[in-house]
Design a protein around this motif. Structure first.
Motif, PDB file in Angstrom:
ATOM      1  N   LYS A   1       1.764   6.808  -0.808  1.00 51.82           N
ATOM      2  CA  LYS A   1       1.009   5.790  -1.537  1.00 51.82           C
ATOM      3  C   LYS A   1       1.120   4.459  -0.822  1.00 51.82           C
ATOM      4  O   LYS A   1       2.123   4.163  -0.167  1.00 51.82           O
ATOM      5  CB  LYS A   1       1.457   5.687  -2.997  1.00 51.82           C
ATOM      6  N   ILE A   2       0.042   3.685  -0.954  1.00 52.54           N
ATOM      7  CA  ILE A   2       0.000   2.387  -0.287  1.00 52.54           C
ATOM      8  C   ILE A   2      -0.942   1.470  -1.075  1.00 52.54           C
ATOM      9  O   ILE A   2      -1.964   1.931  -1.596  1.00 52.54           O
ATOM     10  CB  ILE A   2      -0.460   2.556   1.188  1.00 52.54           C
TER      11      ILE A   2
ATOM     12  N   ALA B   1       1.098  -3.795   4.296  1.00 59.80           N
ATOM     13  CA  ALA B   1       1.786  -2.752   3.525  1.00 59.80           C
ATOM     14  C   ALA B   1       1.928  -1.482   4.356  1.00 59.80           C
ATOM     15  O   ALA B   1       1.055  -1.157   5.169  1.00 59.80           O
ATOM     16  CB  ALA B   1       1.007  -2.459   2.246  1.00 59.80           C
ATOM     17  N   ARG B   2       3.026  -0.763   4.157  1.00 60.04           N
ATOM     18  CA  ARG B   2       3.255   0.511   4.823  1.00 60.04           C
ATOM     19  C   ARG B   2       3.250   1.624   3.778  1.00 60.04           C
ATOM     20  O   ARG B   2       3.625   1.382   2.621  1.00 60.04           O
ATOM     21  CB  ARG B   2       4.604   0.515   5.573  1.00 60.04           C
ATOM     22  N   PRO B   3       2.860   2.828   4.165  1.00 60.86           N
ATOM     23  CA  PRO B   3       2.868   3.928   3.187  1.00 60.86           C
ATOM     24  C   PRO B   3       4.297   4.308   2.797  1.00 60.86           C
ATOM     25  O   PRO B   3       5.189   4.279   3.643  1.00 60.86           O
ATOM     26  CB  PRO B   3       2.196   5.072   3.957  1.00 60.86           C
TER      27      PRO B   3
END
Ligand SMILES: [Ca+2]
Ligand SMILES: [Ca+2]
Length: 356
Positions: free
Chosen positions: A187-188, A195-197
């Motif tokens: 999720k991201i 943002a990183r997963p």
């Protein structure tokens, strides 16, 4: 296998196939001539429109049953297509009507997975190539098991299904390894810069298709099996998180490798399995929340790519009950919902169907 209508004009139309089973649904052709469609969806703000993903790298638009000649997006030069590779799905941001953001998952020319944002023009007639912004990529060690589904959860976060990387039997045991992104549900937050997963769930072999129930927010995953068992995983919206769906310790409910599951999060057994007598590659679907098919309301509809069988089941108290055969659709690659929650399906052979 051709579905034959019993009689036109009946209030409740049942149908039979060559196997003699009673089927409740009759898939109707919407459009044909699509090129290897892998996915169909629509933003909630656009009733009457469907977006069909073509594996070589195009997104086509169907407006009130008519296929537009001009693709919505064409990234064929960026995509390696064939087998389990290609442009595999699209998801529109919940605020798409305002922010015009959409997300695609595809296999790049080197065989790796990329998740990329595009924005459309203000009228929503086409996605703008220059708006491209990559969220992340994942190196793929083999050609198969790329996952490929992107979908927004009820938390407005983008979820991405990653297969175990491929070959067979998860040879490097990545699905149970929490330091790898393969074999996971990621999720991201795509609106958060940089943002990183992160790993939402693990222990998946190839979650080709998953969905969130638009009413309850529950998560339904179709995880493609190895040699014997296809499985459906269900997780309620209110869950502890970091579900371990078992692979490659378990295939369905049976032991696949004699070892202990990773002791993080919590182990979840499938809510439904079927053996390879019923097919060989599950295509996860949707809980039906439309209005046109009264007999299908609240039932989870899913199928098998190999056998073409479409089933539905009734979720009750965390269990799958009343599994029913519904229809036959050859080379069933995906189900999809329109803005109002009516159900559609695509066949890799090139047809978009409405389930009715
Ligand atoms: Ca293994
Ligand atoms: Ca499992």
């Amino acid at each position: 296998m051709r579905v034959l209508l019993l009689a036109a004009g009946l209030a409740c139309v049942a149908a039979f196939t060559a196997d003699g089973a009673t089927h409740a649904l009759s898939p109707r052709d919407v459009v044909g001539g699509l090129v290897s469609p892998t996915n169909v969806t629509a933003p909630r703000s656009e009733p009457g429109r469907l977006y069909v993903v073509e594996q070589p790298g195009r997104i086509r638009v169907v407006v009130n049953g008519t296929l537009r000649a001009r693709p919505f997006l064409d990234i064929t030069r960026l995509v390696r297509s064939g087998g389990e590779q290609g442009l595999l799905s699209v998801a529109f941001h919940p605020d798409y009507a305002r922010n015009r953001r959409l997300y695609v998952d595809y296999t790049d020319v080197s065989g790796n997975t990329r998740v990329v944002e595009y924005r459309s023009d203000r009228a929503g007639t086409r996605a703008l190539p220059a708006s491209r912004r990559q969220l992340f990529s994942v190196r793929q060690p083999y050609e198969n098991h790329n996952g490929g589904q992107v979908a927004f959860g009820p938390d407005r976060i983008l979820y991405v299904g990653m297969g175990d990387g491929g070959s067979g039997g998860d040879p490097q045991n990545r699905a149970q390894n929490l330091s790898r992104l393969l074999g996971k549900l990621l999720k991201i937050d795509p609106l958060k810069k940089g943002a990183r997963p992160v790993i939402a769930a693990y222990g998946l072999r190839n979650p080709w298709r998953f969905s969130f129930d638009r009413t309850t927010g529950d998560l339904w995953i179709g995880d493609v099996g190895q040699d014997k068992w296809e499985e459906i995983d269900w997780t309620p919206r209110v869950s502890p998180g970091l579900e371990n769906y078992g692979w490659d310790v378990y295939e369905g409910n049976t032991i696949y490798e004699d070892k202990q599951p990773t002791p993080r999060g919590h182990l979840v057994s499938p809510v439904h399995v079927y053996s390879h007598d019923g097919g060989y590659s599950v295509t996860g679907g949707f809980v039906y929340r439309g209005t046109r098919n009264a007999g299908l309301r609240g039932r989870y509809v899913f199928g098998d790519y190999g056998s073409g069988t479409v089933w539905s089941l009734k979720p009750a108290g965390g269990k799958a009950t009343d599994v029913r055969t519904e229809a036959q659709i050859p080379a069933l690659s995906s189900f999809g919902e329109d803005a109002k929650g009516e159900l559609y399906a695509v066949s890799l052979t090139g047809t978009l169907y409405r389930l009715t």
